[in-house]
Write a protein that holds these residues in place. Structure first.
Motif, PDB file in Angstrom:
ATOM      1  N   ASP A   1       0.819  -1.208   0.000  1.00 59.47           N
ATOM      2  CA  ASP A   1       0.000   0.000   0.000  1.00 59.47           C
ATOM      3  C   ASP A   1       0.858   1.266   0.000  1.00 59.47           C
ATOM      4  N   SER A   2       1.998   1.200   0.645  1.00 56.19           N
ATOM      5  CA  SER A   2       2.835   2.384   0.806  1.00 56.19           C
ATOM      6  C   SER A   2       3.480   2.844  -0.498  1.00 56.19           C
ATOM      7  N   VAL A   3       3.490   2.001  -1.521  1.00 57.35           N
ATOM      8  CA  VAL A   3       4.139   2.373  -2.774  1.00 57.35           C
ATOM      9  C   VAL A   3       3.168   2.432  -3.948  1.00 57.35           C
ATOM     10  N   LYS A   4       1.926   2.079  -3.733  1.00 64.00           N
ATOM     11  CA  LYS A   4       0.948   2.107  -4.818  1.00 64.00           C
ATOM     12  C   LYS A   4       0.846   3.509  -5.411  1.00 64.00           C
ATOM     13  N   GLY A   5       0.861   3.547  -6.740  1.00 59.89           N
ATOM     14  CA  GLY A   5       0.777   4.832  -7.420  1.00 59.89           C
ATOM     15  C   GLY A   5       2.111   5.515  -7.611  1.00 59.89           C
ATOM     16  N   ARG A   6       3.143   5.022  -6.942  1.00 62.39           N
ATOM     17  CA  ARG A   6       4.482   5.629  -7.070  1.00 62.39           C
ATOM     18  C   ARG A   6       5.480   4.661  -7.712  1.00 62.39           C
ATOM     19  N   PHE A   7       5.363   3.396  -7.408  1.00 58.03           N
ATOM     20  CA  PHE A   7       6.291   2.380  -7.915  1.00 58.03           C
ATOM     21  C   PHE A   7       5.589   1.524  -8.968  1.00 58.03           C
ATOM     22  N   THR A   8       6.382   1.063  -9.934  1.00 54.22           N
ATOM     23  CA  THR A   8       5.871   0.159 -10.958  1.00 54.22           C
ATOM     24  C   THR A   8       6.855  -0.981 -11.158  1.00 54.22           C
ATOM     25  N   ILE A   9       6.360  -2.194 -11.048  1.00 54.59           N
ATOM     26  CA  ILE A   9       7.189  -3.365 -11.300  1.00 54.59           C
ATOM     27  C   ILE A   9       6.875  -3.879 -12.695  1.00 54.59           C
ATOM     28  N   SER A  10       7.907  -4.309 -13.389  1.00 51.82           N
ATOM     29  CA  SER A  10       7.727  -4.869 -14.724  1.00 51.82           C
ATOM     30  C   SER A  10       8.777  -5.945 -14.954  1.00 51.82           C
ATOM     31  N   ARG A  11       8.568  -6.721 -16.050  1.00 52.89           N
ATOM     32  CA  ARG A  11       9.541  -7.771 -16.349  1.00 52.89           C
ATOM     33  C   ARG A  11       9.707  -7.879 -17.850  1.00 52.89           C
ATOM     34  N   ASP A  12      10.816  -8.475 -18.252  1.00 51.11           N
ATOM     35  CA  ASP A  12      10.991  -8.687 -19.676  1.00 51.11           C
ATOM     36  C   ASP A  12      10.193  -9.921 -20.093  1.00 51.11           C
ATOM     37  N   SER A  13      10.096 -10.150 -21.390  1.00 50.37           N
ATOM     38  CA  SER A  13       9.236 -11.221 -21.888  1.00 50.37           C
ATOM     39  C   SER A  13       9.730 -12.600 -21.469  1.00 50.37           C
ATOM     40  N   ALA A  14      11.017 -12.732 -21.233  1.00 51.86           N
ATOM     41  CA  ALA A  14      11.568 -14.020 -20.827  1.00 51.86           C
ATOM     42  C   ALA A  14      11.505 -14.242 -19.323  1.00 51.86           C
ATOM     43  N   MET A  15      11.034 -13.240 -18.609  1.00 51.01           N
ATOM     44  CA  MET A  15      10.958 -13.319 -17.143  1.00 51.01           C
ATOM     45  C   MET A  15      12.329 -13.594 -16.550  1.00 51.01           C
ATOM     46  N   LYS A  16      13.363 -12.996 -17.159  1.00 47.69           N
ATOM     47  CA  LYS A  16      14.708 -13.142 -16.623  1.00 47.69           C
ATOM     48  C   LYS A  16      15.207 -11.841 -15.983  1.00 47.69           C
ATOM     49  N   THR A  17      14.558 -10.750 -16.276  1.00 42.72           N
ATOM     50  CA  THR A  17      14.917  -9.461 -15.679  1.00 42.72           C
ATOM     51  C   THR A  17      13.659  -8.775 -15.176  1.00 42.72           C
ATOM     52  N   VAL A  18      13.742  -8.291 -13.975  1.00 43.28           N
ATOM     53  CA  VAL A  18      12.621  -7.579 -13.364  1.00 43.28           C
ATOM     54  C   VAL A  18      13.081  -6.179 -13.009  1.00 43.28           C
ATOM     55  N   TYR A  19      12.193  -5.227 -13.211  1.00 45.12           N
ATOM     56  CA  TYR A  19      12.518  -3.831 -12.959  1.00 45.12           C
ATOM     57  C   TYR A  19      11.584  -3.262 -11.892  1.00 45.12           C
ATOM     58  N   LEU A  20      12.073  -2.268 -11.188  1.00 45.73           N
ATOM     59  CA  LEU A  20      11.231  -1.524 -10.255  1.00 45.73           C
ATOM     60  C   LEU A  20      11.461  -0.044 -10.512  1.00 45.73           C
ATOM     61  N   GLU A  21      10.471   0.580 -11.121  1.00 45.86           N
ATOM     62  CA  GLU A  21      10.518   2.015 -11.375  1.00 45.86           C
ATOM     63  C   GLU A  21       9.945   2.715 -10.146  1.00 45.86           C
ATOM     64  N   MET A  22      10.758   3.563  -9.528  1.00 41.96           N
ATOM     65  CA  MET A  22      10.352   4.222  -8.295  1.00 41.96           C
ATOM     66  C   MET A  22      10.295   5.730  -8.524  1.00 41.96           C
TER      67      MET A  22
END
Length: 112
Positions: free
Chosen positions: A60-81
């Motif tokens: 809840d503390s990061v909703k609307g501010r952080f975005t998690i995403s991954r590449d199509s191979a699910m080998k790299t995950v990102y966190l945009e803050m």
């Protein structure tokens, strides 16, 4: 499986950072990965998680501010803050739920 996290650093309040976590090693398919954080004197907590299908979950503390995403191979995950706050200061860890692997952590410091 090895997880290599990167992207941490010092940022002013209101600023942005992008964390990356790259998975390597002998794993055929990853179902879900997540980001956790641990601030000094506090327990490690879930920040965000993402599945292969794209389903996401956020604290809840990061909703609307952080975005998690991954590449199509699910080998790299990102966190945009974005809109970072001093209370976001912590060591951030990535986790591969398949086999319960953890990365080494990357420090995020939000301070003026």
């Amino acid at each position: 499986v090895q997880l290599q996290a990167s992207g941490g650093g010092l940022v002013q309040p209101g600023g942005s950072l992008r964390l990356s976590c790259a998975a390597s090693g002998s794993i055929l398919s990853i179902f879900a990965m997540g980001w956790y954080r641990q601030a000094p004197g506090k327990q490690r907590e879930l920040v965000a998680a993402v599945t292969r299908s794209g389903t996401t979950n956020y604290a809840d503390s990061v909703k609307g501010r952080f975005t998690i995403s991954r590449d199509s191979a699910m080998k790299t995950v990102y966190l945009e803050m974005n809109s970072l706050k001093p209370e976001d200061t912590a060591v951030y860890y990535c986790r591969c739920y398949d086999g319960n692997y953890w990365g080494q952590g990357t420090l995020v410091t939000v301070s003026s």
